[in-house]
Design a protein around this motif. Structure first.
Motif, short mmCIF file in Angstrom:
data_model
loop_
_atom_site.label_atom_id
_atom_site.label_comp_id
_atom_site.label_asym_id
_atom_site.label_seq_id
_atom_site.Cartn_x
_atom_site.Cartn_y
_atom_site.Cartn_z
N ASN A 198 40.77 59.85 41.35
CA ASN A 198 40.57 61.22 40.85
C ASN A 198 41.60 62.18 41.45
O ASN A 198 42.23 62.96 40.73
N ASP A 199 41.77 62.06 42.77
CA ASP A 199 42.70 62.97 43.45
C ASP A 199 44.13 62.74 42.98
O ASP A 199 44.87 63.70 42.70
N ALA A 200 44.53 61.47 42.89
CA ALA A 200 45.91 61.16 42.53
C ALA A 200 46.21 61.60 41.10
O ALA A 200 47.27 62.18 40.81
N PRO A 214 44.50 65.90 30.67
CA PRO A 214 44.15 64.55 30.19
C PRO A 214 44.43 64.36 28.70
O PRO A 214 44.88 63.30 28.27
N SER A 215 44.24 65.35 27.91
CA SER A 215 44.39 65.18 26.46
C SER A 215 45.85 65.01 26.04
O SER A 215 46.13 64.68 24.88
N ARG A 221 47.12 57.14 25.80
CA ARG A 221 46.51 55.98 26.43
C ARG A 221 46.58 56.10 27.94
O ARG A 221 47.61 56.55 28.49
N VAL A 222 45.52 55.63 28.62
CA VAL A 222 45.57 55.55 30.07
C VAL A 222 45.25 54.11 30.49
O VAL A 222 44.26 53.53 30.05
N GLY A 242 35.16 60.23 34.10
CA GLY A 242 35.11 61.23 35.17
C GLY A 242 36.44 61.95 35.35
O GLY A 242 36.50 63.09 35.82
N MET A 243 37.51 61.25 34.98
CA MET A 243 38.84 61.85 35.12
C MET A 243 39.20 62.69 33.91
O MET A 243 40.27 63.32 33.88
N GLY A 244 38.32 62.71 32.90
CA GLY A 244 38.55 63.57 31.75
C GLY A 244 39.15 62.87 30.54
O GLY A 244 39.59 63.53 29.59
N PHE A 245 39.16 61.53 30.56
CA PHE A 245 39.68 60.79 29.39
C PHE A 245 38.51 60.33 28.54
O PHE A 245 37.46 59.93 29.08
N ASP A 246 38.67 60.37 27.22
CA ASP A 246 37.58 59.88 26.38
C ASP A 246 37.89 58.48 25.85
O ASP A 246 38.97 57.94 26.07
N ASP A 247 36.90 57.94 25.13
CA ASP A 247 36.97 56.52 24.74
C ASP A 247 38.27 56.11 24.06
O ASP A 247 38.82 55.06 24.33
#
Lengths: 390, 474
Positions: B198-200, B212-213, B217-218, B234-239
């Motif tokens: 999360n921090d990184a 994030p948006s 892809r992540v 939790g990091m703000g990425f969705d499915d």
């Protein structure tokens, strides 16, 4: 080129019992074979002027033969040429007599394989990169079988049955030979259903791994005449060493050029024009059943792709027109590698003398022995031809 | 513009899965064959990666793994030789930490950006082992992924980085330990993975003023599927941004995990899309990429997808246990113990054994393996060109199946292979299904470990059925 025909004679031979000779050392085996040969020839150690010792892995030099037989500081050379070792020791001994260097010499082949504790052959190799695929002999010859079945469009079951007939023939012959390693008949069902060793070869497609020794005393025909009437003459000695096989992508794996070349040389030297007709019996290198099948064709006994037909018609049985491996062969007599070639000569010698007991052939005037050492693609092959004294 | 020029994956053929007797899980994971290790898998991924490129231009190679076969002796050097790369090559092994894959990538991008290297190959390969029946064993997988990096013709631009280092014992393995050890996972996950990633990631976004948006892809590391989803969310990425982590198909392939997801993401992208890679292990490396062109998996590249689909389920856990030496196999009663290979012979014969060179005669054109001083066909002396067989295909001319050769891979299949353009090799076959081997079967060559004697990992090439969807019947 004068060749070897009729220039040297065998006047005495010995062969130890082959088998799992737990109680005997290699030296004991050499004594057993050597003293039978002395007795057979009516000679003694002091008559031997030079000797050749064939062994693949039991000894490094010729010295152990001197030690075992207490030979009197005579020259002895150790010969190693894979499965052709004994025949090559014999060949070199013949040449020394033919050259007029010596009058009476001894050739001994010996191998003590069963002390290793391993099944199969366990011969150490020189240090190397050690990347060659582990291909013990069964695997090597299995590749020839796979290709042979494919090339001649032989269904697996039919091919296995043909090979089984070769194995049962040799086992049958071995039961008539008290010196053979194995002493029982086997059935084709047993052969076909035996545990697989290297597909498509099963346990009974493979020869025995044995201890044993054999010896021959060689002299000139003139001296031989004074010793016995039924000496045996050497008619031809062929040796061919191959190297190209697997390097060539056009080699078929279904014929072994080394056998073809070595037999051609021996046929020419001995004046054999039609081997199937001119030869009365043959001891060939049946390390595996497929090997014997291919040898029939390479020696010119059968046409290419036709050996199976000859097997089915019984041509190579004791009752056939050209009996092969009358003593049981490697399959049943056993295969102490460095001794086998002289063991084969021993059987031809006894047959030509009419002393082969229960397996004696009616007509036995010309005999052939054949050894194939190494692996498909790079064999060392010896072929020797013998004839009765006049 | 510095970035990724090409990628190549390698996933071993075998899987533990629902049909594996004794596996007790519906989750599939990849399993390196008994003759595979991180070096052999790296070579396979490397070949995929450089297919169609001029390997002579490559001037840097980094091998990354937490499970290199040697503790002292460079693996990149073995990989480079097997890939037949130039000798004027910068090489490095990056090891010991789960994030070593992204560390290698960042180092390579730094080298290229600085002008110290022009065209670099980074190959990440891992085969981590958990104790029998452990969660680590269940979740892990084996595989390798390679990237060709440079400053011309890139498909994805290297846009940015952020790294953090946190000294923490959550996964570790000491010298001589066969199995990865883990601390109680509530601490490891919450204080380790979640906080660090999360921090990184937040720091990366802040550094480049992104959100994030911005990412299509992540590719994110996580030890299991459930953590993966919760972490990404939790990091703000969705499915639809999360590159599926392949748990249940591939497993956690350690250092190669996030990079493998990156390769998977690169298979099919649209120009302008952004990708984020987040690794984990004693901290984290975040790497950002932007697509410079549309991508589609080409026909001659299996990609991650192709390798995932080309598989065989192991019949029993026992086989796997033997492959990983968890179950001791005694073949000593059949053959004498092998002696140490000679380092001198290995050195002298490396063209033949590691590069798999044969020769083509300049006089008569005959092709032969191995190289011969005297031509087998016309006897010309020392007059030939080297021919590399490692990336050639051929047919099985004949074969045997040895039931007593004392291998864990019974029966041992020995093949005689005729190569399509001429030349023949007698070699072992691996990754084979016994009922399917036949004369005429199509095969390719695969770099494998023969054995370890005297601590020497002895490598050579074997034939394998051609991997790939079109050849699934093999």
């Amino acid at each position: 080129m004068r060749g070897i025909k009729d220039r040297v004679a065998i006047v005495g031979m010995g062969c130890s019992n082959f088998g799992e000779r737990w109680e005997s050392s290699a030296a004991d085996l050499m004594v057993e074979a050597g003293y039978e040969a002395y007795a057979d020839a009516g000679l003694e150690a002091k008559d031997i002027q030079a000797a050749w010792l064939g062994t693949v892995s039991s000894f490094r030099t010729g010295q152990p033969l001197a030690e075992a037989l207490k030979l009197d500081y005579i020259p002895i050379t150790r010969v190693e040429n894979a499965c052709a070792t004994a025949t090559d020791a014999f060949r070199n001994a013949c040449y020394a007599v033919a050259a007029g260097i010596y009058d009476i010499v001894l050739a001994v082949g010996v191998e003590k394989l069963k002390d290793s504790g391993f099944s199969g052959l366990a011969i150490p190799e020189a240090p190397g990169a050690d990347v060659a695929p582990p291909t013990p002999p069964p695997s090597q010859f299995a590749m020839a079988a796979t290709r042979y079945f494919h090339q001649y469009d032989i269904p697996y079951d039919k091919g296995k049955l043909t090979l089984a007939e070769i194995a049962t023939k040799n086992h049958h012959n071995g039961t008539l030979n008290p010196k053979a390693h194995f002493q029982r008949e086997i059935t084709t069902d047993q052969v076909v259903n035996a545990p697989m060793i290297a597909w498509p070869l099963g346990l009974f497609d493979c020869c025995g791994v044995s201890d044993g020794a054999a010896a021959a005393i060689i002299t000139t025909p003139e001296i031989a005449k004074g010793l016995r009437k039924d000496y045996v003459l050497v008619k031809g000695l062929g040796l061919s060493v191959g190297a190209f096989g697997v390097l060539r992508d056009d080699w078929d794996f279904t014929h072994f050029p080394e056998t073809v070349k070595a037999s051609q040389a021996a046929y020419e030297e001995s004046g054999i024009l039609n081997p199937r007709q001119d030869i009365d019996l043959a001891m060939v290198h049946d390390c595996f059943t497929i090997t014997e099948l291919i040898i029939y064709e390479d020696l010119g006994f059968s046409g290419r792709g036709k050996a199976s037909d000859d097997v089915h018609s019984g041509s190579f049985t004791l009752e056939g027109d050209l009996p092969v491996n009358t003593d049981g062969g490697l399959k049943c007599f056993g295969h102490p590698v460095g001794a086998s070639g002289i063991r084969m000569i021993y059987e031809v010698y006894k047959q030509l003398q009419g002393k082969a007991e229960g397996r004696q052939l009616k007509k036995a005037d010309v005999g052939l022995t054949h050894n194939l050492g190494g692996r498909p693609g790079s064999f060392t092959c010896s072929v020797a031809i013998f004839g009765s004294a006049e | 513009m510095v970035g990724i020029i090409n990628f190549g994956a390698y996933i071993p053929k075998y899987r533990l899965g629902a049909d594996t007797i004794g596996w007790h899980s519906n989750q599939e994971r990849s399993v390196a064959n008994f003759d595979e290790d991180t070096v052999t898998m790296a070579v396979a991924a490397g070949y995929e990666c450089i297919k169609g490129f001029d390997r002579g231009q490559i001037d840097g190679l980094i091998f990354a793994s937490t499970t290199p076969p040697y503790s002292e002796k460079q693996c990149a050097a073995i990989v480079a030789e097997a890939l037949d790369l130039n000798e004027n090559l910068f090489t490095s092994d990056v090891t010991d930490v789960l994030k070593c894959g992204t560390t290698a990538l960042r180092s390579a991008f730094d080298a290229i950006s600085a002008g110290s290297c022009g065209l670099m190959l980074v190959i990440i390969s891992d085969s981590r082992q958990g104790p029998p029946r452990s969660e680590t064993e269940r979740n892990s997988g084996d595989g390798a992924v390679g990237f060709l990096l440079g400053s011309h013709n890139v498909i994805a631009e290297y846009e940015g980085f952020y790294s953090v280092t946190k000294n923490l014992l959550d996964n570790w393995r000491s010298n001589g330990d066969p199995f990865v050890r883990t601390w109680e996972d509530r601490f490891a996950i919450e204080e380790g993975l979640e906080n660090v990633l999360n921090d990184a990631t937040s720091a990366y976004l802040l550094k480049y003023n992104m959100k994030p948006s911005d990412f299509a892809r992540v590719a994110l590391y996580a030890p299991d599927g459930r953590r993966h989803t919760s972490l990404a969310k939790g990091m703000g990425f969705d499915d639809n941004q999360i590159e599926p982590p392949l748990f249940g198909f591939l497993g956690n392939i350690g250092a190669a995990f996030a990079p493998m997801l990156l390769a998977k993401a690169l298979e099919s992208r649209v120009e302008g899309e952004r990708l984020l890679v987040a690794s984990y292990g004693d901290g984290s490396d975040i790497l950002g990429f932007k697509m410079t062109q549309d991508t589609k998996l080409s026909r001659d590249l299996l990609g991650v997808t192709g390798y995932l689909e080309s598989k065989e389920i192991l019949e029993s856990y026992e086989t796997y246990a033997k492959w990983r030496s968890v179950w001791d196999v005694d073949d000593g009663s059949r053959r004498p113990d092998p002696q140490s290979p000679s380092a001198i012979a290995l050195w002298r014969e490396s063209d033949k054994n590691i590069k798999l060179y044969g020769s083509k005669c300049n006089s008569c054109g005959y092709i032969q393996y191995p190289m011969q001083s005297i031509c087998v066909n016309c006897q010309s002396r020392d007059d030939y060109l080297s021919v590399r067989f490692s990336d050639q295909q051929g047919n099985i001319f004949t074969y045997s199946m040895d039931y007593i050769a004392g291998s864990v891979d019974v029966p041992l299949v020995i093949t005689v292979v005729n190569f399509d353009d001429g030349g023949r090799i007698l070699c072992m076959m691996t990754d084979r299904e016994i009922g399917k081997v036949h004369i005429g079967m199509r095969v390719q060559m695969s770099f494998r470990k023969l054995r370890v004697v005297n601590g020497i990992h002895n490598y050579y090439w074997k034939s394998i059925p051609i991997r790939g969807v079109a050849n699934a019947g093999n």
